[in-house]
Scaffold this motif. Structure first.
Motif, PDB file in Angstrom:
ATOM      1  N   LYS A  47       0.895  -1.252  -0.060  1.00 55.49           N
ATOM      2  CA  LYS A  47      -0.016  -0.050   0.013  1.00 55.49           C
ATOM      3  C   LYS A  47       0.957   1.367  -0.019  1.00 55.49           C
ATOM      4  CE  LYS A  47      -3.246  -1.983   2.827  1.00 55.49           C
ATOM      5  NZ  LYS A  47      -3.467  -1.916   4.413  1.00 55.49           N
ATOM      6  N   LYS A  48       2.054   1.177  -0.144  1.00 57.16           N
ATOM      7  CA  LYS A  48       3.070   2.242  -0.246  1.00 57.16           C
ATOM      8  C   LYS A  48       3.047   2.960   1.116  1.00 57.16           C
ATOM      9  CE  LYS A  48       3.804   2.052  -4.834  1.00 57.16           C
ATOM     10  NZ  LYS A  48       4.868   1.210  -5.424  1.00 57.16           N
ATOM     11  N   ASP A  49       2.802   2.193   2.276  1.00 52.90           N
ATOM     12  CA  ASP A  49       2.831   2.878   3.364  1.00 52.90           C
ATOM     13  C   ASP A  49       4.204   2.569   3.890  1.00 52.90           C
ATOM     14  OD1 ASP A  49       2.637   3.884   5.952  1.00 52.90           O
ATOM     15  OD2 ASP A  49       1.219   2.293   6.682  1.00 52.90           O
ATOM     16  N   GLU A  50       5.153   3.258   3.532  1.00 50.17           N
ATOM     17  CA  GLU A  50       6.374   3.163   3.810  1.00 50.17           C
ATOM     18  C   GLU A  50       6.798   3.404   5.278  1.00 50.17           C
ATOM     19  OE1 GLU A  50       8.850   1.492   2.177  1.00 50.17           O
ATOM     20  OE2 GLU A  50       7.618   1.624   0.252  1.00 50.17           O
ATOM     21  N   ALA A  51       6.033   4.385   5.990  1.00 51.90           N
ATOM     22  CA  ALA A  51       6.067   4.742   7.340  1.00 51.90           C
ATOM     23  C   ALA A  51       5.863   3.751   8.291  1.00 51.90           C
ATOM     24  CB  ALA A  51       5.517   6.125   7.472  1.00 51.90           C
ATOM     25  N   GLY A  52       4.703   3.351   7.890  1.00 53.81           N
ATOM     26  CA  GLY A  52       4.073   2.181   8.711  1.00 53.81           C
ATOM     27  C   GLY A  52       5.009   0.990   8.870  1.00 53.81           C
ATOM     28  N   ALA A  53       5.500   0.510   7.600  1.00 50.12           N
ATOM     29  CA  ALA A  53       6.492  -0.666   7.465  1.00 50.12           C
ATOM     30  C   ALA A  53       7.716  -0.317   8.250  1.00 50.12           C
ATOM     31  CB  ALA A  53       6.901  -0.951   5.809  1.00 50.12           C
ATOM     32  N   LYS A  54       8.064   0.742   7.982  1.00 44.91           N
ATOM     33  CA  LYS A  54       9.469   0.892   8.892  1.00 44.91           C
ATOM     34  C   LYS A  54       9.146   0.846  10.359  1.00 44.91           C
ATOM     35  CE  LYS A  54      13.233   3.855   8.539  1.00 44.91           C
ATOM     36  NZ  LYS A  54      13.670   4.620   9.854  1.00 44.91           N
ATOM     37  N   ALA A  55       8.136   1.413  10.976  1.00 48.88           N
ATOM     38  CA  ALA A  55       7.784   1.241  12.279  1.00 48.88           C
ATOM     39  C   ALA A  55       7.658  -0.240  12.640  1.00 48.88           C
ATOM     40  CB  ALA A  55       6.514   2.129  12.649  1.00 48.88           C
ATOM     41  N   MET A  56       7.065  -1.073  11.645  1.00 47.65           N
ATOM     42  CA  MET A  56       6.860  -2.398  12.426  1.00 47.65           C
ATOM     43  C   MET A  56       8.401  -3.096  12.165  1.00 47.65           C
ATOM     44  SD  MET A  56       3.307  -3.703  10.720  1.00 47.65           S
ATOM     45  CE  MET A  56       3.082  -2.894   9.014  1.00 47.65           C
ATOM     46  N   LEU A  57       9.120  -2.677  11.022  1.00 44.60           N
ATOM     47  CA  LEU A  57      10.322  -3.170  10.908  1.00 44.60           C
ATOM     48  C   LEU A  57      11.073  -3.093  12.388  1.00 44.60           C
ATOM     49  CD1 LEU A  57      11.604  -2.330   7.400  1.00 44.60           C
ATOM     50  CD2 LEU A  57      11.289  -4.541   8.512  1.00 44.60           C
ATOM     51  N   GLU A  58      11.171  -2.158  12.881  1.00 51.01           N
ATOM     52  CA  GLU A  58      12.070  -1.593  14.144  1.00 51.01           C
ATOM     53  C   GLU A  58      11.109  -2.322  14.977  1.00 51.01           C
ATOM     54  OE1 GLU A  58      11.731   2.410  14.392  1.00 51.01           O
ATOM     55  OE2 GLU A  58      13.014   2.809  12.694  1.00 51.01           O
ATOM     56  N   GLU A  59      10.044  -2.730  15.171  1.00 45.48           N
ATOM     57  CA  GLU A  59       9.344  -3.560  16.356  1.00 45.48           C
ATOM     58  C   GLU A  59       9.937  -4.882  16.292  1.00 45.48           C
ATOM     59  OE1 GLU A  59       5.004  -3.173  16.216  1.00 45.48           O
ATOM     60  OE2 GLU A  59       4.888  -4.958  17.231  1.00 45.48           O
ATOM     61  N   VAL A  60      10.102  -5.477  15.254  1.00 42.72           N
ATOM     62  CA  VAL A  60      10.615  -6.946  15.088  1.00 42.72           C
ATOM     63  C   VAL A  60      11.922  -7.124  15.124  1.00 42.72           C
ATOM     64  CG1 VAL A  60       8.086  -7.665  14.325  1.00 42.72           C
ATOM     65  CG2 VAL A  60      10.094  -7.205  12.726  1.00 42.72           C
ATOM     66  N   ALA A  61      12.779  -6.052  14.804  1.00 48.29           N
ATOM     67  CA  ALA A  61      14.219  -6.161  14.875  1.00 48.29           C
ATOM     68  C   ALA A  61      14.780  -7.194  15.781  1.00 48.29           C
ATOM     69  CB  ALA A  61      14.923  -4.707  14.694  1.00 48.29           C
ATOM     70  N   HIS A  62      14.450  -7.029  16.800  1.00 46.99           N
ATOM     71  CA  HIS A  62      15.116  -7.749  18.134  1.00 46.99           C
ATOM     72  C   HIS A  62      14.576  -9.293  18.033  1.00 46.99           C
ATOM     73  CE1 HIS A  62      11.170  -7.288  19.789  1.00 46.99           C
ATOM     74  NE2 HIS A  62      11.352  -8.555  20.410  1.00 46.99           N
ATOM     75  N   LEU A  63      13.677  -9.581  17.325  1.00 47.54           N
ATOM     76  CA  LEU A  63      13.127 -10.947  17.422  1.00 47.54           C
ATOM     77  C   LEU A  63      14.266 -12.086  16.650  1.00 47.54           C
ATOM     78  CD1 LEU A  63       9.072 -10.759  16.445  1.00 47.54           C
ATOM     79  CD2 LEU A  63      10.307 -12.021  18.457  1.00 47.54           C
ATOM     80  N   LYS A  64      14.905 -11.592  15.822  1.00 50.58           N
ATOM     81  CA  LYS A  64      15.909 -12.601  14.993  1.00 50.58           C
ATOM     82  C   LYS A  64      16.647 -12.958  16.025  1.00 50.58           C
ATOM     83  CE  LYS A  64      19.220 -12.374  11.414  1.00 50.58           C
ATOM     84  NZ  LYS A  64      18.876 -13.200  10.272  1.00 50.58           N
ATOM     85  N   ALA A  65      17.204 -12.236  16.863  1.00 45.76           N
ATOM     86  CA  ALA A  65      18.416 -12.863  17.826  1.00 45.76           C
ATOM     87  C   ALA A  65      17.314 -13.890  18.835  1.00 45.76           C
ATOM     88  CB  ALA A  65      18.938 -11.656  18.567  1.00 45.76           C
TER      89      ALA A  65
END
Length: 435
Positions: A69-87
């Motif tokens: 949906k071209k909602d780059e800002a929303g995507a970025k916010a969620m990206l940061e939210e799950v960043a720690h999940l990988k480790a």
RNA sequence: GGAUGGGUGGCAGAGUGGUCGAUUGCAUCGGUCUUGAAAACCGACGGCCCUUAACGGGGUCCGGGGGUUCGAAUCCCUCCCCAUCCGCCA
């Protein structure tokens, strides 16, 4: 291998049954406790991993939709939210795996449980004769019967000395009529057992670790085997055709109509005999290499008990036809092998030793090996699979049968009569004598 | 030894970065139809974990492991296994 669910749900029964094995008389309860503790930890770790993974998957989907949906800002916010999940996920997974490996390792070295009618006991002295299966009695000799190696060496047909030079202790050369006798016995046994409904098979003698795990020589009994290296890898030499014959159905899902599946093979067997130092050092009783006709049956669970009796009949059939006196004992809980839930040993009379010696061992392993091999069948009218039951027995150990023939059919002059049943195989020879 | 190709649910076989545990066919099971069966049609049909008394619900898993990525059956590396061709050999 035991079903962890069964241990979970029937802990007390499991502990009681395991404790019947002398090695676990004291340790059964703590063993179960250790296993269940690992099991709980494993499941906890698995649940944690799956929950974190689910959250990640959910987030990833949402990010994908946001980007669409071209909602780059929303995507970025969620990206940061799950960043720690990988480790987090990696840590979860590592932990889960560690517990699973530990759990499997613990289960893999746990022996099968004796069934209810197995007599309690410490060792071979507590085995119980199956009186109804006794056949014949010790023959009377009007001379002192010799041991097989005395006979064989005097005939010039059993050469331990040269085998020692070439291969060392626990090897032998058979020559002339004794070499032929060995071949005749093998052929005779195969002929009888195929007539008894077993399919003749000529299996691989070198097998992989996985196959040994299936029949449970591995991981616990590695030092009893011979190993042939190949590059970085290795093959094990079979200690019994039970290994390749039973593994014939590994990772298979059989039709119920295919059961019972009965196979037999005449093969050389190789055993390191580690821990048998000093035992049976004279003669052919205990060799690094010997030949054996093996019987293996794959059955539905309900059939295995009857099949065990039948298999024992088939093994005894050989001794009866050879008119060799023998008895059958039910092994006590302390004398049973690792994979067996119940075992009959057949012991043949050896006049030279003046006692009965094991010549066959027939075991019902229940689903113990089937679990390790993932050997299943699909019952008619069912969409679910069940583990098969596996049985194995010697029908018979050829080397020891040769010994029994020598000692039971010997004459005062050191010659040996050929048993009637073997005459068709011996090319006209009726008596083995020095040439 | 050299060179390729491949490992996906009981089997066969699609899927080459995003609601894919996964299209489809066969097999199997249940049902409809039938006097019965077959055919046809409809439906069900993997393991594991959590939850539930149960029905059910949720999650996870595409040979093993690692990497890239927010995201991998799909891309990369590695290991294991299988197959084919060439060479050598019983």
């Amino acid at each position: 291998m035991h079903d962890i669910k069964l241990i979970r749900d029937n802990r007390d029964l499991f502990v009681a049954a395991l404790a019947r094995r002398p090695a676990y008389a004291e340790a059964a309860d703590t063993t179960a406790a250790e296993i269940l503790d690992l099991d709980a930890k494993w499941r906890g770790a698995k649940t944690a991993y799956e929950q974190h993974k689910a959250r990640q998957n959910e987030a990833s989907r949402a990010i994908g939709q946001a980007k669409a949906k071209k909602d780059e800002a929303g995507a970025k916010a969620m990206l940061e939210e799950v960043a720690h999940l990988k480790a987090q996920l990696q840590a979860d997974q590592e932990e889960e795996r560690k517990y699973e490996v530990d759990l499997r390792a613990k289960l893999a070295v746990l022996p099968n449980l004796p069934v209810a009618d197995v007599p309690m006991g410490a060792d071979e002295n507590d085995n119980v004769e199956v009186v109804a299966r006794r056949f014949g009695s010790a023959p009377r000799f009007d001379f002192k019967p010799k041991e097989h190696f005395e006979l064989g060496e005097a005939l010039g047909m059993m050469d331990f000395e040269r085998a020692g030079k070439v291969s060392g202790a626990r090897f032998v050369y058979l020559k002339g009529a004794l070499a032929r006798l060995e071949r005749s016995l093998g052929m005779f046994m195969l002929d009888v057992q195929t007539a008894n409904g077993y399919l003749e098979v000529n299996p691989p003698l070198l097998v992989r670790d996985e196959a040994f795990f299936g029949t449970s020589q591995l991981p616990k009994f590695e030092e009893d085997l011979f190993w042939a290296s190949m590059g970085e890898g290795r093959f094990g030499l079979i200690p019994t055709a039970e290994v390749p014959l039973t593994n014939l159905v590994r990772e298979e899902i059989l039709d119920e109509a295919a059961l019972p599946y009965r196979v037999t093979a005449w093969t050389p067997c190789f055993r390191a005999e580690a821990g048998a130092a000093g035992r049976d050092t004279r003669g052919m009783i205990r060799q690094h290499q010997f030949s054996k006709v093996e019987l293996v049956s794959i059955t539905a669970p309900e059939q295995s008990e009857a099949e065990h009796e039948r298999m024992t009949d088939c093994a005894q059939d050989i001794l009866k036809r050879l008119e060799l006196p023998h008895r059958v004992v039910t092994l006590c809980s302390g004398d049973m092998g690792f994979a067996a839930q119940k075992t009959y040993d057949i012991e043949v009379w050896l006049p030279g030793q003046d006692r009965y010696r094991e010549i066959s061992s027939c075991s019902n392993c229940g689903d113990f090996q089937a679990r390790r091999m993932e050997a299943r069948y699909r019952p008619k009218d069912s969409k679910n699979t069940r583990f098969v039951h596996t049985l194995n027995g010697s029908g018979l150990a050829v080397g020891r049968t040769l010994i029994a023939v020598l000692e039971n059919y010997q004459e005062a002059d050191g010659t040996v009569r050929v048993p009637e049943a073997l005459l068709p195989y011996m090319g006209g020879l009726t008596k083995i004598e020095k040439v």
